[in-house]
Design a protein around this motif. Structure first.
Motif, PDB file in Angstrom:
ATOM      1  N   HIS A 294       0.838  -1.191   0.000  1.00 16.86           N
ATOM      2  CA  HIS A 294       0.000   0.000   0.000  1.00 16.86           C
ATOM      3  C   HIS A 294       0.879   1.248   0.000  1.00 16.86           C
ATOM      4  N   VAL A 295       0.263   2.379  -0.275  1.00 10.94           N
ATOM      5  CA  VAL A 295       0.897   3.674  -0.015  1.00 10.94           C
ATOM      6  C   VAL A 295       0.015   4.385   1.013  1.00 10.94           C
ATOM      7  N   TRP A 296       0.327   5.639   1.335  1.00 14.04           N
ATOM      8  CA  TRP A 296      -0.409   6.345   2.380  1.00 14.04           C
ATOM      9  C   TRP A 296      -1.110   7.580   1.810  1.00 14.04           C
ATOM     10  N   LEU A 297      -2.217   7.921   2.410  1.00 15.15           N
ATOM     11  CA  LEU A 297      -2.908   9.150   2.033  1.00 15.15           C
ATOM     12  C   LEU A 297      -2.906  10.061   3.265  1.00 15.15           C
ATOM     13  N   ASP A 298      -2.166  11.148   3.151  1.00 18.73           N
ATOM     14  CA  ASP A 298      -1.996  12.073   4.279  1.00 18.73           C
ATOM     15  C   ASP A 298      -3.090  13.142   4.190  1.00 18.73           C
ATOM     16  N   ALA A 299      -4.055  13.050   5.112  1.00 19.56           N
ATOM     17  CA  ALA A 299      -5.181  14.001   5.103  1.00 19.56           C
ATOM     18  C   ALA A 299      -5.132  14.905   6.332  1.00 19.56           C
ATOM     19  N   THR A 300      -3.946  14.991   6.957  1.00 19.15           N
ATOM     20  CA  THR A 300      -3.851  15.722   8.228  1.00 19.15           C
ATOM     21  C   THR A 300      -4.108  17.215   8.067  1.00 19.15           C
ATOM     22  N   MET A 301      -3.963  17.727   6.833  1.00 16.54           N
ATOM     23  CA  MET A 301      -4.149  19.179   6.620  1.00 16.54           C
ATOM     24  C   MET A 301      -5.624  19.564   6.423  1.00 16.54           C
ATOM     25  N   ILE A 302      -6.519  18.584   6.300  1.00 16.40           N
ATOM     26  CA  ILE A 302      -7.931  18.932   6.061  1.00 16.40           C
ATOM     27  C   ILE A 302      -8.602  19.279   7.381  1.00 16.40           C
ATOM     28  N   GLU A 303      -9.093  20.499   7.447  1.00 14.48           N
ATOM     29  CA  GLU A 303      -9.742  20.929   8.689  1.00 14.48           C
ATOM     30  C   GLU A 303     -11.171  20.402   8.740  1.00 14.48           C
ATOM     31  N   ARG A 304     -11.618  20.086   9.931  1.00 15.94           N
ATOM     32  CA  ARG A 304     -12.977  19.583  10.173  1.00 15.94           C
ATOM     33  C   ARG A 304     -13.332  18.447   9.220  1.00 15.94           C
ATOM     34  N   LEU A 305     -12.390  17.512   9.069  1.00 18.01           N
ATOM     35  CA  LEU A 305     -12.594  16.388   8.156  1.00 18.01           C
ATOM     36  C   LEU A 305     -13.870  15.615   8.514  1.00 18.01           C
ATOM     37  N   GLU A 306     -14.141  15.549   9.820  1.00 16.36           N
ATOM     38  CA  GLU A 306     -15.315  14.784  10.248  1.00 16.36           C
ATOM     39  C   GLU A 306     -16.621  15.397   9.760  1.00 16.36           C
ATOM     40  N   GLU A 307     -16.632  16.729   9.524  1.00 12.02           N
ATOM     41  CA  GLU A 307     -17.858  17.383   9.016  1.00 12.02           C
ATOM     42  C   GLU A 307     -17.938  17.284   7.500  1.00 12.02           C
ATOM     43  N   ARG A 308     -16.812  17.478   6.831  1.00 11.96           N
ATOM     44  CA  ARG A 308     -16.807  17.484   5.367  1.00 11.96           C
ATOM     45  C   ARG A 308     -16.931  16.066   4.801  1.00 11.96           C
ATOM     46  N   PHE A 309     -16.322  15.084   5.512  1.00  5.85           N
ATOM     47  CA  PHE A 309     -16.324  13.708   5.001  1.00  5.85           C
ATOM     48  C   PHE A 309     -16.811  12.737   6.084  1.00  5.85           C
ATOM     49  N   PRO A 310     -18.067  12.861   6.500  1.00  5.42           N
ATOM     50  CA  PRO A 310     -18.524  12.018   7.619  1.00  5.42           C
ATOM     51  C   PRO A 310     -18.485  10.516   7.326  1.00  5.42           C
ATOM     52  N   THR A 311     -18.692  10.141   6.060  1.00  4.20           N
ATOM     53  CA  THR A 311     -18.687   8.703   5.734  1.00  4.20           C
ATOM     54  C   THR A 311     -17.272   8.149   5.899  1.00  4.20           C
ATOM     55  N   ILE A 312     -16.292   8.881   5.373  1.00  2.00           N
ATOM     56  CA  ILE A 312     -14.895   8.441   5.464  1.00  2.00           C
ATOM     57  C   ILE A 312     -14.437   8.473   6.920  1.00  2.00           C
ATOM     58  N   TRP A 313     -14.842   9.509   7.623  1.00  2.86           N
ATOM     59  CA  TRP A 313     -14.494   9.633   9.044  1.00  2.86           C
ATOM     60  C   TRP A 313     -14.987   8.399   9.801  1.00  2.86           C
ATOM     61  N   ALA A 314     -16.232   8.011   9.535  1.00  2.10           N
ATOM     62  CA  ALA A 314     -16.814   6.857  10.245  1.00  2.10           C
ATOM     63  C   ALA A 314     -16.069   5.572   9.879  1.00  2.10           C
ATOM     64  N   ALA A 315     -15.707   5.423   8.586  1.00  2.00           N
ATOM     65  CA  ALA A 315     -14.987   4.199   8.171  1.00  2.00           C
ATOM     66  C   ALA A 315     -13.621   4.133   8.846  1.00  2.00           C
ATOM     67  N   CYS A 316     -12.947   5.279   8.941  1.00  2.00           N
ATOM     68  CA  CYS A 316     -11.638   5.313   9.613  1.00  2.00           C
ATOM     69  C   CYS A 316     -11.805   4.987  11.095  1.00  2.00           C
ATOM     70  N   ALA A 317     -12.797   5.610  11.719  1.00  2.74           N
ATOM     71  CA  ALA A 317     -13.006   5.405  13.162  1.00  2.74           C
ATOM     72  C   ALA A 317     -13.281   3.928  13.444  1.00  2.74           C
ATOM     73  N   GLU A 318     -14.062   3.305  12.579  1.00  8.48           N
ATOM     74  CA  GLU A 318     -14.402   1.889  12.757  1.00  8.48           C
ATOM     75  C   GLU A 318     -13.148   1.013  12.713  1.00  8.48           C
ATOM     76  N   SER A 319     -12.144   1.470  11.949  1.00 11.22           N
ATOM     77  CA  SER A 319     -10.909   0.688  11.821  1.00 11.22           C
ATOM     78  C   SER A 319      -9.833   1.165  12.789  1.00 11.22           C
ATOM     79  N   GLY A 320     -10.192   2.071  13.696  1.00 18.98           N
ATOM     80  CA  GLY A 320      -9.222   2.560  14.671  1.00 18.98           C
ATOM     81  C   GLY A 320      -8.216   3.542  14.079  1.00 18.98           C
ATOM     82  N   LEU A 321      -8.561   4.153  12.948  1.00 23.91           N
ATOM     83  CA  LEU A 321      -7.650   5.125  12.315  1.00 23.91           C
ATOM     84  C   LEU A 321      -8.122   6.536  12.592  1.00 23.91           C
ATOM     85  N   ASP A 322      -7.151   7.429  12.881  1.00 28.84           N
ATOM     86  CA  ASP A 322      -7.479   8.828  13.099  1.00 28.84           C
ATOM     87  C   ASP A 322      -6.801   9.670  12.019  1.00 28.84           C
TER      88      ASP A 322
END
Ligand SMILES: Cc1cc2nc3c(=O)[nH]c(=O)nc-3n(C[C@H](O)[C@H](O)[C@H](O)COP(=O)(O)OP(=O)(O)OC[C@H]3O[C@@H](n4cnc5c(N)ncnc54)[C@H](O)[C@@H]3O)c2cc1C
Length: 341
Positions: A294-322
């Protein structure tokens, strides 16, 4: 006997059915799951259309032809770019609540940028839940129509062909019994075949049934080499893989290799917003060179990611990823979003 039989209840099937009913046809929508069950409802990023004042269908055409790298059917692209804004407005009029914000002329559609597009032109809903909203609005419109019958849990298995014309289908009804369903016109809108691949973002229902039953009836199938795919998804064992929408890169997310290097810079003038095939090829090269799957996707610069991308946020949270975590040591086992190949 119906005027129009539509197989499938995604955006293609339900739109066709509504058009048929509006033209005065008697319509049957037959679908193997529940009416709302489709790949459509999983679409995240949104719908590209030249809506912004600074955008034009000609610009959308030019971007699409570049991304198509010589494979585009120009007439089809022209229809797409010219009709896009109208179709988005039709969906909105039908009740699809796209994301808006107050602007100079009242509430204005929010537009995101995705790969291959030179400007922001992607209309979205619920942040990254666009398909769910479009499917909801279409299902509601179908349920409101009195010219339409719906059969849920019916599975199309074969076309009925008589005197070289399709006269309907053989389906397994909701109790599993083979039943003839006859119609003057039959439209196959049974979606894609993502489940034919070892790794896919497509739901379990995307098994290419329509293509298979058409081939069995001797129907010529065109353009089968054009398979839509997503360059980035979470690298987990689960299937389908949770999609990491291209819109993340539109908001600034960056693909990195095992050294933390932003490898799309230098690969293409649009870097992380290059067309999908370019991004995928570059990631595949890095994966093959590193021996890491795999490679990595660095999304640390996106502000309020949980509001803009709630579906992705939930999928990450389910997998223990922040996805907000920074200071990542790239050679270590990943703790932020991993991208499957
Ligand atoms: C995770 C994900 C994200 C996406 N994001 C975007 C995006 O942001 N923007 C975008 O433009 N596109 C996106 N797409 C692609 C988009 O969702 C599809 O191209 C589109 O929804 C396809 O619509 P459809 O109506 O052709 O098929 P589907 O929505 O798959 O509908 C097919 C229908 O046919 C039915 N069916 C199948 N076989 C049978 C059978 N044998 N008998 C009866 N019924 C049958 C199914 O149950 C279903 O109702 C995404 C796709 C996925 C998977």
């Amino acid at each position: 006997m119906f005027d129009l039989l539509v197989l499938g209840s995604g955006v293609a099937g339900l739109t066709t059915a509504l058009r048929g009913a509006a033209a005065g046809m008697s319509v049957l929508v037959l679908t193997k799951g529940e009416l709302a069950s489709s790949a459509t409802r999983f679409a995240q990023g949104g719908v590209a259309a030249a809506i912004a004042g600074s955008d034009t269908p000609e610009m959308h055409l030019a971007d699409t032809l570049v991304a198509g790298a010589g494979s585009c059917d120009v007439d089809a692209v022209r229809a797409l770019v010219n009709e896009g804004p109208l179709r988005v407005r039709e969906l909105a009029a039908m009740g699809a609540a796209f994301d808006t914000a107050p602007g100079d002329h009242g509430e204005e559609l929010l537009l995101a940028r995705e790969g291959g597009h030179s400007v922001a032109r992607v209309v979205h809903a619920g942040g990254d839940a666009t398909g769910a909203e479009i499917e909801r609005a279409l299902v509601a419109a179908v349920r409101r129509s009195d010219r339409m019958e719906v059969r849920e849990g019916w599975f199309a298995v074969d076309l009925i062909v008589e005197t070289a014309r399709c006269r309907g289908i053989v389906a397994l009804d909701d109790r599993g019994a083979a039943t003839d369903v006859r119609a003057s016109e039959t439209v196959l809108a049974t979606g894609g075949a993502g489940q034919c691949y070892a790794v896919t973002t497509n739901p379990l229902l995307s098994t290419g049934d329509g293509i298979a039953l058409a081939l069995r009836a001797g129907v010529a199938c065109a353009d089968v080499e054009f398979v839509q795919f997503h360059p980035t998804a979470l690298c987990l064992e689960s299937m389908p893989r949770p999609l990491l929408s291209e819109a993340l890169r539109g908001e600034g997310a960056v693909l990195r290799d095992e050294h933390g290097s932003a490898f799309m810079v230098g690969e293409h003038p649009m870097a992380d917003l290059a067309p999908r095939d370019v991004v995928s090829l570059a990631a595949a090269r890095r994966i093959s060179a590193s021996g890491i799957d795999h490679v990595w996707l660095d999304a640390t610069m996106i502000e309020r990611l949980e509001e803009r991308f709630p579906t992705i946020w939930a999928a990450c949270a389910e997998s223990g990823l922040d996805p907000r975590r920074s200071g990542y040591r790239w050679h270590r086992p990943p703790t932020i979003s991993r991208v499957a190949w």
